[in-house]
Write an enzyme that holds these catalytic residues in place. Sequence first.
Site, short mmCIF file in Angstrom:
data_model
loop_
_atom_site.label_atom_id
_atom_site.label_comp_id
_atom_site.label_asym_id
_atom_site.label_seq_id
_atom_site.Cartn_x
_atom_site.Cartn_y
_atom_site.Cartn_z
N GLU A 49 15.01 21.47 24.17
CA GLU A 49 15.87 21.95 25.26
C GLU A 49 15.68 21.02 26.46
OE1 GLU A 49 14.06 25.39 27.15
OE2 GLU A 49 16.00 26.20 27.74
N LYS A 139 23.38 28.04 25.89
CA LYS A 139 22.35 29.09 25.84
C LYS A 139 22.88 30.41 26.38
CE LYS A 139 17.50 29.66 27.33
NZ LYS A 139 16.38 28.90 27.93
N CYS A 210 15.79 27.91 23.09
CA CYS A 210 14.57 28.53 23.61
C CYS A 210 14.58 30.06 23.58
CB CYS A 210 14.27 28.01 25.01
SG CYS A 210 12.57 28.39 25.49
N1 CDT Z 1 13.13 27.93 28.47
C1 CDT Z 1 12.95 29.22 28.12
O1 CDT Z 1 13.88 29.90 27.73
N2 CDT Z 1 11.71 29.71 28.27
C2 CDT Z 1 11.39 31.08 28.01
C3 CDT Z 1 10.20 31.44 28.79
C4 CDT Z 1 9.93 32.85 28.72
S1 CDT Z 1 8.26 33.10 28.95
C5 CDT Z 1 7.88 34.09 27.60
C6 CDT Z 1 11.10 31.36 26.54
O2 CDT Z 1 11.59 32.37 26.06
O3 CDT Z 1 10.36 30.64 25.89
#
Ligand code: CDT
Length: 357
Positions: A49, A139, A210
């Site tokens: 990402e 996303k 992500c």
């Molecule tokens: N980039 C991203 O979506 N990060 C989020 C952070 C959440 S912290 C649990 C993720 O879900 O990994």
Amino acid sequence: MSSRQLTVAAAQLGPVRCLTTPRRKTLDRMIKLLEEAAEKGVKLVVFPELAFTTFFPGYIIESPEEVARLFEPASPSEPYAIIESSHAKPLVEKASELSIDISFGYGERWTADDGSVTDYNTAVYYSTSEQKCIAKYRKVHLPGRYEPDPRPGVTQQLEKRFFTPGDLGFQAFRAPGLIKGALKADYSAPVTSGQETQGRGDPILGMLICNDRRWAEGWRCYGLQGIELLLEGYNTTAFAPQYEGTNEEQEEEALFHHRLSCQAGSYQNACYSIHAAKAGEEDHGSLIAGSSIVDPNGHIVAESKTKGDELIYATIDLEKCRKGKGRVFAFDMHRRPEHYSRLVEQVGVREPELLSK
Ligand code: CDT
């Protein structure tokens, strides 16, 4: 090799330290991983990402000009302008030269025909056999908050400030050129039954970004389109001072939840999945590694060992998706959508009425 075998990889990136890290430096690291992939016979590489920059939603950035520099322009007439951008073009050219398909994430600034501007957290899929991008994903599940956490020293997660939730849904697509002898449509012959062609065409792919990997809804939307290979890049906080637990405990738990989500999603939709991290210490905070390739039984078949630039790869056999798709997760036989309306009618939790005394 059976006709549905394919060697695939996740290109994990170590940290892109700060907002001013030169793009060319990161691009060169990505190209090096692509060259390593070619040596290993890899045909598809997934990058993280927001691959070309530091994880900028971890920063409070006041200047609109500075924000603009982190995004790549696109519009209805040039939806895939990214591959002509100097920030990505050398990577795409190298992928073409090496005949490797690639998927990568970036910040997309979309100017619609009416002049309105919307920023998305986006990933594209570039097909070398087509010499063009054949899919885009924006996303859907944006974590974090809009207003910065005012407490000093905390790790910020400001994706709701930087991006608008994606508007493209979860659209699976077929990637040509990866599997020899894939069944093609023959519009001159009468179609007998969809069942007969299942698992015989070009591979069915989908993308998540992500946080999306934690939500069963997106996986299932892809599962219902017969997905065989899901691609996902991530930047996941390893630990943050505002959360409970030591740094080590938090990171272990973050890795556990990451693996749990990827393994469950693959198993429950009988597909392979590839997960590519941006890892290590960036200036805004610390990111987990754990890039992986997961099989349709939910087993991890390859996983990164470092927090730096690292290519992990595996030869997968898409035929192995047929077992789950034909038995436990034979959706046409076992799903009961008449009971699932709550999933699309409701967002937050509505608990049953309290019991009387
Ligand atoms: N980039 C991203 O979506 N990060 C989020 C952070 C959440 S912290 C649990 C993720 O879900 O990994």
